[in-house]
Design a protein around this motif. Structure first.
Motif, short mmCIF file in Angstrom:
data_model
loop_
_atom_site.label_atom_id
_atom_site.label_comp_id
_atom_site.label_asym_id
_atom_site.label_seq_id
_atom_site.Cartn_x
_atom_site.Cartn_y
_atom_site.Cartn_z
N GLU A 323 12.05 -59.76 20.80
CA GLU A 323 11.43 -58.27 21.59
C GLU A 323 10.08 -58.71 22.49
OE1 GLU A 323 10.94 -55.60 18.69
OE2 GLU A 323 13.25 -55.71 17.96
N SER A 324 9.50 -59.77 21.97
CA SER A 324 8.41 -60.31 22.72
C SER A 324 8.48 -61.23 23.67
CB SER A 324 7.18 -60.41 21.45
OG SER A 324 6.96 -59.34 20.72
N TYR A 325 9.28 -62.28 23.37
CA TYR A 325 9.46 -63.48 24.09
C TYR A 325 11.16 -63.60 24.80
CZ TYR A 325 5.51 -64.54 21.66
OH TYR A 325 4.01 -64.47 20.88
N GLY A 326 11.05 -63.90 25.94
CA GLY A 326 12.44 -63.71 26.76
C GLY A 326 13.18 -64.88 26.34
N ASN A 327 12.50 -66.06 25.98
CA ASN A 327 13.41 -67.14 25.48
C ASN A 327 13.98 -66.95 24.08
OD1 ASN A 327 13.28 -69.49 27.48
ND2 ASN A 327 11.06 -69.42 27.15
N HIS A 328 13.70 -65.95 23.35
CA HIS A 328 14.44 -65.89 22.06
C HIS A 328 15.11 -64.75 22.20
CE1 HIS A 328 11.94 -69.10 20.32
NE2 HIS A 328 10.81 -68.38 20.54
N ALA A 329 15.27 -63.95 23.50
CA ALA A 329 15.93 -62.63 23.23
C ALA A 329 17.48 -63.08 23.07
CB ALA A 329 15.90 -62.02 24.73
N GLY A 330 17.99 -62.24 21.99
CA GLY A 330 19.31 -62.34 21.78
C GLY A 330 19.54 -63.54 20.84
N TRP A 331 18.60 -64.50 20.49
CA TRP A 331 18.88 -65.47 19.63
C TRP A 331 18.86 -65.36 17.98
CZ3 TRP A 331 19.31 -70.82 21.25
CH2 TRP A 331 19.49 -70.93 22.73
N GLY A 332 19.33 -65.97 17.53
CA GLY A 332 19.13 -65.89 16.03
C GLY A 332 18.84 -67.13 15.40
N ALA A 333 19.06 -67.47 13.94
CA ALA A 333 18.68 -68.47 13.31
C ALA A 333 19.66 -68.51 12.04
CB ALA A 333 17.39 -68.49 12.61
N GLU A 334 20.05 -69.94 11.63
CA GLU A 334 20.72 -70.40 10.77
C GLU A 334 20.36 -71.55 9.94
OE1 GLU A 334 25.67 -71.86 10.02
OE2 GLU A 334 24.80 -71.51 11.98
N LEU A 335 20.45 -71.50 8.53
CA LEU A 335 20.01 -72.55 7.70
C LEU A 335 21.25 -73.28 7.13
CD1 LEU A 335 17.32 -70.74 8.24
CD2 LEU A 335 16.91 -71.02 5.74
#
Length: 864
Positions: A323-335
């Motif tokens: 929501e604050s950084y375009g390079n993370h928009a729509g991205w997620g994470a996985e462990l």
């Protein structure tokens, strides 16, 4: 007067069934004689003395004789076994070699799969140590299985790592980044290259690393410190504890205090000489760097939470950052559990290897049993003679068991020698990134286990071979073998050939797949291109102006010495990944593409075709208009009308004009889809690290590169150049592992199936020698008899081959998971398999058939 009743009873027992009457009669005569001479008391004493002496002889002297005879019998059986193997060298080599093949392959399979895959990672609670990935947006993902999006996983950028380290996690104890590189250690006015792990201080707690001497890195980022690894401490400082806290190492021109010594766990992270703190300058933590996803990040999950819960929390954290950084928009994470992720690329082929190793050992035992039974059947006259001379069936059984013991011991020794000899080539062929490969070896417990298994299997094979030879036609008056026994042996051989066909098909399929990938155009010309990586010290070269000055000085210096060169970040197939966000001028949503910062001359050096417009020139500097070059895939997707030139693209906050279109490259390798790519001039977007690319055949390229670097600054030193084809070789390494292992399994299976077919045909021929002799005596042509025997073997081989091909196509869903590159429509694979398996089976049947027809029928009939 009669002898004492108790003494007479003992005499009867000691005398045994065969000699009882003789012993009792002799004692009775003696008793009456002594009775007349000494009276009743003297006769009783004499009788008891004779009985007790006889008991002593029975208990002591005869027992020693029995033990001596038993040892002499066993030694004689061993000598007989040695003579048998020496008299029949082909049989000896076949039996010992087959069992050694099974034992050796089982030993190799077990040590590789255990150490690389099955053994737990050497961390406390390894199932709670996870690797952290950022997952791409759904609209970038095309693979969907079972209705769920299969997102591609990427590594972590420096700004995201620092955000994760600073976050107050509910499910995670700590998060740490890991990066390996090479630095210069300046000592006594000499620069020495050392491998270094730059890590977040939390890594030590995550992996359970404790100092062997001194202490670990402190949490203060302003204090430059270094920790030695145990091997480097011994090599460089002779394990001197005095260096801790008092020695300063100049690393890339910056002083670091030696504070401790650690032993890195095997498997992860990589081996290194030094461990330093992972830190970043301000430019590396800016918005633009959020697309530079190149850091390996690990974490430890709290005991009261699961990996799934931690993965969900991390995904929510990254989505909130979007929501604050375009390079993370729509991205997620996985462990993902670290141990599982390290072995995941090799798990399929290792599963196949483990299953095949166990199967091969069983097949080797069965084939050896068949060979032994065939040899016993041929030696039926020797058995008959030994029985006629008084040998018991138990003695013959013991002889077979002792011979099997000898064969098993020799086979175990030969298998261990072969396994030890193959360890070196296997390490050389297996990709170097296979975890814990260096620890694979034959340990004393494993060697003892293999030896014990070999001895046990040898005895078992000897006993079973003896039993099979008794039940075969060689010992039956009607010269016929039971139909069930013959059918069982035929079914076994058909099954072996089918398994061999299955493995051979896999090997040929992988080989075909590898050859097809080799022919794919990767979009650049690797032949004749050399690469050297250089990282600029942030202390000595603190800003973009200094970085650009070094790169331009390197290019000018190389050009002055007759070598054309270029500088680039993120070159294709080099292992780097800079997936940056962008926005085309008429596209409402943000996209992601591989970001390259390159100098002029890069496209010529890489051999990338220029399709339209222009590429960069010396005028593209920070003071000029921002420009960008895109690849063909980018232009087709975002400017399908063919009007890309002159359009604008916003890249990392800068609005840039498209001035050229170039050919697309396979950034991740021949099998991966073409990526969207955008190139910006190095003069407008310099970085402190990059690859120096040279298209040259000069042997002094390394020396020229070193001279040019040191002329700019004495602290500069580039890594030795490597052929760019090495990146392709590294990409092909996992496929090469599959090819090597599956090909080796196919060869072993083909050998075992050939031996099994040979054993069956040889056994069957030995039981038909009388029939063959009669037919030849009645005028049957030798070639007809030969064709009949060979035809029988090839019929079994054909049935097995057809069954193996049917099984291959029936198991395609499974084989696609285990073996890469399966193409069910390739017509050449079954043809090649039929040729390979057919030739091997033909050779396996010709030898026993030729032996059966080469004997004089008169001699055969006379022997019968």
């Amino acid at each position: 007067m009669k002898p004492p009743a108790l003494a007479r009873f003992l005499a009867a027992v000691v005398g045994g069934r065969d000699d009882r009457d003789f012993v009792l009669g002799d004692l009775d005569d003696g008793f009456q004689r002594v009775l007349a001479e000494r009276g009743v008391r003297g006769a009783r004493r004499w009788y008891w003395s004779q009985v007790l002496r006889g008991i002593g002889w029975a208990v002591r002297p005869d027992a020693e004789v029995i033990r001596r005879r038993s040892w002499e019998g066993t030694a004689g059986d061993l000598r007989m076994g040695v003579r048998t193997l020496r008299k029949r060298p082909i049989y000896a080599v076949g039996v010992i070699g087959t069992l050694a093949l099974g034992l050796g392959s089982a030993a190799l399979v077990f040590t590789v799969t255990w150490r690389v895959w099955l053994a737990p990672m050497p961390f406390p609670d390894p199932d709670r140590v996870v690797r952290v990935f950022e997952t791409e947006p759904v609209d970038m993902t095309s693979a969907v299985e079972g209705g769920a999006e299969q997102r591609t996983r990427w590594r972590i950028s420096p700004p995201l790592l620092e955000d994760m380290r600073a976050n107050d996690w509910t499910t995670l104890e700590a998060v740490a980044g890991v990066s390996d590189h090479i630095v210069d250690w300046e000592q006594d006015d000499e620069a020495r290259r050392v491998t270094t792990l730059a890590v977040s201080p939390e890594l030590f707690a995550i992996l359970g690393i404790v100092p062997e001497a001194g202490r670990l890195l402190s949490s203060d980022p302003e204090v430059p410190e270094v920790v030695l690894t145990t091997d480097f401490w011994a090599r460089a400082f002779g394990r001197d504890p005095g260096v801790l806290g008092s020695t300063t190492m100049e690393l890339d021109g910056a002083p670091h205090t030696v504070v401790g010594v650690v032993r890195l766990p095997s498997g992860y992270p990589s081996d290194a000489d030094l461990v330093t703190r992972l830190s970043f300058v301000e430019e590396q933590l800016g918005e633009g760097m959020r697309g530079a996803r190149y850091l390996d990040v690990v974490a430890r999950v709290r005991p009261e939470h699961s990996v799934a819960e931690a993965s969900s929390e991390a995904a929510s954290f990254v989505r909130a950052l979007g929501e604050s950084y375009g390079n993370h928009a729509g991205w997620g994470a996985e462990l993902v559990v670290l141990g599982d992720d390290l072995t995941e690329p090799f798990r399929g082929v290792l599963s196949l290897l483990l299953a095949a190793g166990v199967t091969f050992l069983l097949l080797a035992v069965i084939n050896v049993g068949g060979l032994v039974a065939a040899r016993r059947a041929e030696a039926r006259h020797d058995r008959a003679v030994r029985l006629a001379l008084g040998a018991s069936r138990g003695r013959l059984l013991r002889t077979s068991a002792v011979e099997g013991l000898l064969v098993g011991g020799l086979a175990a020794a030969a298998g261990l020698v072969g396994a030890y000899w193959l360890l070196g080539p296997i390490r050389a062929l297996v990709p170097p990134d296979v975890p814990r490969l260096s620890e694979v070896g034959l340990t004393p417990p494993l060697m003892a286990l293999v030896l014990g298994i070999g001895l046990g299997l040898g005895v078992g094979v000897g006993v079973v071979g003896h039993w099979l030879s008794r039940g075969g036609a060689a010992f039956r008056p009607d010269d016929r073998e039971p139909v069930s026994a013959l059918g069982g042996r035929r079914a076994l051989v058909v099954g072996q050939v089918a398994l061999t066909t299955l493995l051979t098909t896999g090997g040929i399929a992988v080989l075909r797949y590898a050859s097809e990938l080799r022919s794919i155009d990767v979009g650049f010309e690797a032949e004749g291109l050399r690469s050297s990586w250089m990282t600029l010290s942030q202390q000595r070269f603190p800003g973009e102006e200094e970085w650009l000055g070094v790169w331009q000085g390197m290019l000018d210096g190389m050009q002055a010495r007759g070598i054309d060169a270029a500088v680039a970040t993120n070159p294709p197939m080099s292992g780097s990944n800079w997936l940056f966000g962008f926005q085309a001028d008429d596209a409402p949503d943000q996209g992601f593409a591989q970001h390259h910062s390159v100098s002029e001359g890069y496209f010529d050096a890489m051999g990338i075709d220029v399709l339209e417009g222009r590429v960069f020139d010396p005028d593209d500097r920070a003071s000029s208009a921002p420009v960008v070059v895109v690849n063909e895939a980018f232009a087709e997707e975002y400017f399908p009308r063919g009007d890309a030139i002159g359009r604008e693209v916003r890249v990392v906050g800068d609005l840039r004009t498209v001035v050229g279109i170039v050919g697309s490259t396979r950034h991740y390798g021949p099998s991966a889809e073409v990526q969207l790519e955008m190139y910006v001039p190095l003069g407008q977007n310099p970085w402190p690290n990059g690859a120096i690319l040279m298209r040259t055949e000069r042997s002094d390229a390394d020396a020229v590169l070193t001279d040019v670097a040191r002329a700019i600054d004495p602290s500069l030193e580039a890594t030795s150049t490597i052929p760019y084809t090495a990146y392709l070789d590294e990409w092909f390494a996992p496929l090469r592992l599959q090819l090597v292992l599956v090909g080796t399994l196919a060869f072993l299976g083909l050998t075992l199936a050939s031996l099994g077919l040979y054993a069956l045909v040889a056994y069957h021929v030995s039981t038909r020698r009388r029939e063959i002799g009669i037919r030849m005596a009645l005028g049957a042509p030798v070639d007809r008899v030969l064709r009949g025997v060979v035809g029988q073997g090839l019929l079994l081989a054909g049935m097995g081959g057809l069954g193996g091909l049917i099984a291959w196509y029936a198991l395609l869903p499974t084989t696609r998971d285990l073996v890469e590159g399966v193409n069910p429509t390739d017509p050449l694979v079954p043809v090649l398999v039929a040729m390979v398996v057919g030739v091997a089976c033909l050779l396996a049947t010709v030898v026993p058939a030729w032996r059966a027809t080469s004997v004089d029928p008169v001699v055969t009939l006379k022997a019968e």
